[in-house]
Design a protein around this motif. Structure first.
Motif, short mmCIF file in Angstrom:
data_model
loop_
_atom_site.label_atom_id
_atom_site.label_comp_id
_atom_site.label_asym_id
_atom_site.label_seq_id
_atom_site.Cartn_x
_atom_site.Cartn_y
_atom_site.Cartn_z
N PHE A 23 0.82 -1.20 0.00
CA PHE A 23 0.00 0.00 0.00
C PHE A 23 0.86 1.26 0.00
N PRO A 24 0.41 2.32 -0.66
CA PRO A 24 1.02 3.63 -0.40
C PRO A 24 0.69 4.05 1.02
N ALA A 25 1.50 4.90 1.60
CA ALA A 25 1.32 5.23 3.01
C ALA A 25 1.69 6.68 3.26
N MET A 26 1.22 7.19 4.41
CA MET A 26 1.60 8.54 4.80
C MET A 26 1.69 8.65 6.31
N LEU A 27 2.55 9.56 6.75
CA LEU A 27 2.68 9.93 8.14
C LEU A 27 2.01 11.27 8.35
N LEU A 28 1.14 11.37 9.36
CA LEU A 28 0.48 12.63 9.69
C LEU A 28 1.32 13.38 10.72
N ILE A 29 1.56 14.68 10.50
CA ILE A 29 2.36 15.51 11.40
C ILE A 29 1.47 16.61 11.97
N THR A 30 1.39 16.70 13.28
CA THR A 30 0.44 17.58 13.96
C THR A 30 0.87 19.04 13.92
N GLY A 31 -0.08 19.89 14.36
CA GLY A 31 0.21 21.30 14.56
C GLY A 31 1.03 21.53 15.82
N SER A 32 1.25 22.79 16.17
CA SER A 32 2.19 23.14 17.22
C SER A 32 1.68 22.78 18.61
N GLY A 33 2.63 22.73 19.53
CA GLY A 33 2.31 22.38 20.90
C GLY A 33 2.16 20.89 21.08
N PRO A 34 2.01 20.43 22.32
CA PRO A 34 1.91 19.00 22.59
C PRO A 34 0.57 18.43 22.13
N GLN A 35 0.59 17.65 21.08
CA GLN A 35 -0.63 17.07 20.50
C GLN A 35 -0.58 15.55 20.60
N ASP A 36 -1.74 14.94 20.79
CA ASP A 36 -1.78 13.48 20.73
C ASP A 36 -1.96 13.03 19.28
N ARG A 37 -1.97 11.73 19.08
CA ARG A 37 -1.99 11.17 17.73
C ARG A 37 -3.25 11.52 16.95
N ASN A 38 -4.33 11.86 17.65
CA ASN A 38 -5.57 12.25 16.97
C ASN A 38 -5.67 13.75 16.76
N GLU A 39 -4.67 14.49 17.20
CA GLU A 39 -4.67 15.96 17.21
C GLU A 39 -5.95 16.45 17.88
N ASP A 40 -6.23 15.90 19.04
CA ASP A 40 -7.47 16.18 19.77
C ASP A 40 -7.50 17.63 20.24
N LEU A 41 -8.47 18.38 19.77
CA LEU A 41 -8.62 19.77 20.19
C LEU A 41 -10.06 20.22 20.03
N SER A 42 -10.51 21.01 20.98
CA SER A 42 -11.86 21.57 20.97
C SER A 42 -12.93 20.50 20.76
N GLY A 43 -12.69 19.31 21.29
CA GLY A 43 -13.65 18.24 21.14
C GLY A 43 -13.62 17.54 19.80
N HIS A 44 -12.72 17.95 18.91
CA HIS A 44 -12.57 17.32 17.59
C HIS A 44 -11.31 16.46 17.56
N ARG A 45 -11.32 15.46 16.70
CA ARG A 45 -10.16 14.60 16.50
C ARG A 45 -9.87 14.53 14.99
N PRO A 46 -9.33 15.62 14.43
CA PRO A 46 -9.16 15.67 12.97
C PRO A 46 -8.24 14.60 12.41
N PHE A 47 -7.20 14.21 13.14
CA PHE A 47 -6.30 13.19 12.60
C PHE A 47 -6.93 11.81 12.62
N LEU A 48 -7.81 11.55 13.56
CA LEU A 48 -8.56 10.29 13.53
C LEU A 48 -9.44 10.26 12.29
N LEU A 49 -10.09 11.37 11.99
CA LEU A 49 -10.95 11.44 10.81
C LEU A 49 -10.13 11.31 9.53
N LEU A 50 -8.98 11.99 9.45
CA LEU A 50 -8.14 11.91 8.26
C LEU A 50 -7.62 10.49 8.05
N ALA A 51 -7.17 9.87 9.14
CA ALA A 51 -6.66 8.50 9.02
C ALA A 51 -7.77 7.56 8.54
#
Length: 366
Positions: A75-103
């Protein structure tokens, strides 16, 4: 993501240290929402494999989640890189998990996706404040090598997806002499130096909150002088200048000392002094860079033209702005960070479709 006394910013801290004015905007604190208020949040069972993984970059242990389509690959693959500051793997912020959705979106489309915790978050070791951009680029490069070493992944088709500050780091990694990065997607990634982004961000956010022009001018003067010291390599002078300014404010408007110290730590210095132009100009791989038209943190009118200019030598580069979307690519007329939590949409479906279609054209899944 860091919380200052004025604004929560995915890319930068905008803190009371800078203004000390009572008319400054309120923090964009997370808003309590019911579970049904995040309709795009993926829910199991998933039609793909998901595996928690760890790998190393020198002394740093990096923890994340790898999702892969069903089947044997490669499979082709990609690594997701978060925005600034300490972020978890889902880039959890303001009740949203954008990296979970992107993955979830990209894995369903036929791509393996690795998302990881930042240094000092979750299962990843280290201290983010002590990290420099070479350190963080090496973390991302280690993720690329981890993916390339998996038998079910095509080692020649591993790319990067960077959001916000991740849009700084992805080109830095991809432009490296031995990166072997196949493609890069930059979501609200800046194209101008960090200090310039911070100053423009402050102008727009403060004006939107109704701050008097005199307060905006004072904030810009402070930021200009402080970041000039950082850019000159005078970290001691920058720390002393910000300390003196903070001490001069009324007691109720001063930043707590730990937050003030973090603003002058190696990580923030790297962020504010970084110029992305050389790395962007060096790219000769498929690149998609896109912005939100109402984004108040990485402002499209400031960053889209330089992005086009920097990528002009790359025949496979696409630059696009989505009208009416904010820094998280949510539909938003104002773009204010304080609204992130109140918007049910995590990422506008039109963005998910646009990026997926671009990926399928540039890096077709198996």
């Amino acid at each position: 993501m860091r919380t200052g006394a004025v604004v929560v910013s995915v890319l930068f801290v905008v803190a009371a240290l800078v203004t000390g004015c009572s008319s400054a905007p309120e923090p964009a604190a997370p808003v309590a929402v019911e579970s049904g208020a995040r309709p795009q949040d993926p829910k199991p069972p998933y039609p793909y494999r998901s595996e928690d993984v760890t790998y190393r970059n020198g002394d740093i242990t990096i923890a994340g989640t790898l999702t892969e389509p069903e089947g044997s690959g490669p499979f082709p693959a990609m690594l997701l890189i978060t925005g600034s500051g300490p972020q978890d793997r889902n880039e959890d912020l303001s009740g949203h998990r954008p990296f979970l959705l992107l993955a979830d979106t990209f894995t369903r489309a036929g791509y393996a996706v690795l998302r990881t915790d930042d240094r000092g978050v979750g299962g990843t070791s280290g201290v983010l404040d002590e990290a420099t951009y070479p350190d963080l680029a090496a973390d991302a490069a280690a993720g690329v090598q981890f993916l390339r070493g998996r038998a079910e992944i095509d080692p020649e088709r591993v790319g990067l997806f960077g959001h916000s500050e991740g849009g700084y780091l992805a080109p830095l990694v991809a432009a490296g002499p031995e990166s072997n990065v196949a493609f890069a997607v930059l979501m609200a990634g800046p194209s101008v130096p960090g200090a310039d982004v911070l100053i423009e961000q402050n102008k727009v956010v403060m004006a939107s909150a109704g701050a008097p022009q005199a307060d905006i001018d004072a904030q810009v003067r402070f930021l200009t002088e402080w970041t000039a010291l950082l850019n000159a390599g005078d970290t001691a002078g920058a720390k002393a200048f910000s300390q003196q300014h903070n001490d001069s404010l009324p007691e109720g408007q001063r930043l707590p000392q730990p937050l003030l110290d973090s603003l002058n730590a190696p990580y923030m210095t790297a962020l504010l002094t970084y110029d992305p132009k050389p790395a962007l100009e060096a790219l000769r791989i498929p690149v998609l860079a896109f912005f939100g038209g109402t984004d108040m943190q990485v402002i499209a009118t400031q960053n889209e033209p330089p992005m086009r200019a920097a990528l002009a030598g790359d025949p496979d580069a696409t630059v696009h702005t989505f009208p009416g979307l904010n820094h998280l690519m949510q539909p938003s007329q104002s773009g204010k960070p304080s609204e992130y939590a109140t918007i049910e949409t995590t990422i506008d479906p039109a963005v998910l479709t646009y990026v997926t279609d671009w990926l399928k054209q540039q890096v077709p899944p198996r």
